[in-house]
Design an enzyme around this catalytic site. Sequence first.
Site, mmCIF file in Angstrom:
data_model
loop_
_atom_site.group_PDB
_atom_site.id
_atom_site.type_symbol
_atom_site.label_atom_id
_atom_site.label_comp_id
_atom_site.label_asym_id
_atom_site.label_seq_id
_atom_site.Cartn_x
_atom_site.Cartn_y
_atom_site.Cartn_z
ATOM 1 N N LYS A 187 13.027 14.176 9.852
ATOM 2 C CA LYS A 187 12.486 13.009 9.540
ATOM 3 C C LYS A 187 12.602 12.733 8.108
ATOM 4 O O LYS A 187 11.645 12.773 7.413
ATOM 5 C CB LYS A 187 11.333 12.363 10.211
ATOM 6 C CG LYS A 187 11.212 10.835 10.340
ATOM 7 C CD LYS A 187 10.864 10.200 9.192
ATOM 8 C CE LYS A 187 10.685 8.768 9.025
ATOM 9 N NZ LYS A 187 10.532 8.138 7.605
ATOM 10 N N GLU A 262 3.163 19.801 1.160
ATOM 11 C CA GLU A 262 3.367 19.883 -0.371
ATOM 12 C C GLU A 262 3.168 18.403 -1.008
ATOM 13 O O GLU A 262 4.104 17.670 -0.391
ATOM 14 C CB GLU A 262 5.036 20.277 -0.509
ATOM 15 C CG GLU A 262 5.098 21.062 -1.936
ATOM 16 C CD GLU A 262 5.732 19.994 -2.865
ATOM 17 O OE1 GLU A 262 4.988 19.229 -3.579
ATOM 18 O OE2 GLU A 262 6.860 20.193 -3.180
ATOM 19 N N CYS A 296 7.109 15.627 -7.863
ATOM 20 C CA CYS A 296 5.896 15.795 -7.808
ATOM 21 C C CYS A 296 5.149 16.900 -8.341
ATOM 22 O O CYS A 296 4.021 16.575 -8.846
ATOM 23 C CB CYS A 296 5.830 16.401 -6.239
ATOM 24 S SG CYS A 296 6.761 17.723 -5.770
ATOM 25 N N GLU A 395 -1.252 10.058 -10.039
ATOM 26 C CA GLU A 395 0.245 10.406 -10.052
ATOM 27 C C GLU A 395 0.834 9.254 -10.179
ATOM 28 O O GLU A 395 0.755 8.159 -9.136
ATOM 29 C CB GLU A 395 0.688 11.116 -8.794
ATOM 30 C CG GLU A 395 2.266 11.565 -8.731
ATOM 31 C CD GLU A 395 2.527 12.202 -7.642
ATOM 32 O OE1 GLU A 395 3.353 13.180 -7.778
ATOM 33 O OE2 GLU A 395 1.987 12.113 -6.469
#
Length: 505
Positions: A187, A262, A296, A395
């Site tokens: 997905k 992750e 990331c 972030e």
Amino acid sequence: MAAAMNIPVRQLFIDGDWRVPVRNNRLSVINPATEQIIGDIPAATSEDVDLAVEAARKALARNKGKDWASATGAHRAKYLRAIAAKITERKTELAKIESLDSGKPLDEAAWDIDDVAACFEYNADLAEALDGKQKTPITLPMETFKSYTLKEPIGVVGLITPWNYPMLMATWKVAPALAAGCAAILKPSELASLTCLELGQVCKDVGLPPGILNIVTGLGSEAGAPLASHPNVDKIAFTGSTATGSKIMTAAAQQVKPVTLELGGKSPIIVFEDVDLDKAAEWTAFGCFWTNGQICSATSRLLVHENIAGKFLDRLVKWTKNIKISDPLEEGCRLGPVVSGGQYEKVMQFISTAKKEGATILSGGERPKHLEKGYFIEPTIISDVTTCMQIWREEVFGPVLCVKTFKTEDEAIELANDTRYGLGGAVISNDLERCERVSKALQSGIVWINCSQPCFCQAPWGGKKRSGFGRELGEWGLDNYLSVKQVTHYISDEPWGWYQSPSKL
């Protein structure tokens, strides 16, 4: 430009063929460089996820597993190598689709497609090596027993992947899952799914057995959530935000289902006073601004020694202003748009909040003046940052670097570890002993010395703290999709003798 490319119209890829979604809904695909609709993708719902999971389970059971799950690794490796070859053959087309869909500079997209092919090749090697690791003997303290281990596929796996490296992040999961003998439901993010759907066509072209890889596109709430909570999915692997990872972990916990996560990051890059300013400046810029800042593991917190801070930041600003910002398909583009209008607004809000909290915009922070359309943001450097500011703690996932100075090595390490995340970290210094000390002290799963962001499919990738757990890539990536079985054999001709035999009563 997009129309001339003739982007293929795809359906869901289920059981080896294209299928219209049960509710026949579709989502528009927007080119982030032009804000124009360039196509659409199928919008799957829970009904489609059910069909994909059913196809995967049937595929594993077919011919009592001999077609895939219990076939040799060498058998599966042939398909992985065929997929790699087909991807290499279609590299130019796939890179252009990736660039149009995600805003990634074309040169970066081409690099990614090379990595996709290499990752399938590498996992083909791992699949072959797996055959030699079966029945690994275990040394036991009793001679009347022999014991060995088997490595078996974990089963049907759900793979939920992000939009910053659409095809590559999918491959990090798909390749080892298939190498291990699993059947998978992929997905991808609804913001960049086009190349993942093309992976379905590649699998169809090479004759991958039906149902071994299924691809369902759509919104996270309508397709991702049903996949994460599906009772007939044996494992979930997810790359994305920490908030979504927490939801997936919660859903999986209801069925005691393993997950690999992750997640986000706020990684530091520490620049000591003994560096070559230009080398350090280029790596600092690359560590935060490539892939349009949407990484990331981006080293988005710069810690620079106070003795060189002024000179270093001056050089860094010059390097940053030299970055070519343009349509991703333009030759030499090194910074394209962020992926969507929503992401653009989010990043600009981070910059605005930093100003309000007292930080200084040293460079960038605006839309480039020569680009009126598209979700473009200048590479941004923010100084005068304190550790309580949002820009230090959260972030951004865009081309934004925040800066602090330090006096001592201990202070640099303390500042570097001052985060709830723990994915990556970098240290730049000519003192290699110091680099080793700092590498050991950083609370992260990945450390770069005198560089930032290199990634190889042979080396483990993953984080600590709220950056998730588990490792992808290398042999560790394959282990994610394997279950270890102990087999112990009583080999003595003598009875066990624990109970008195009835015949002797």
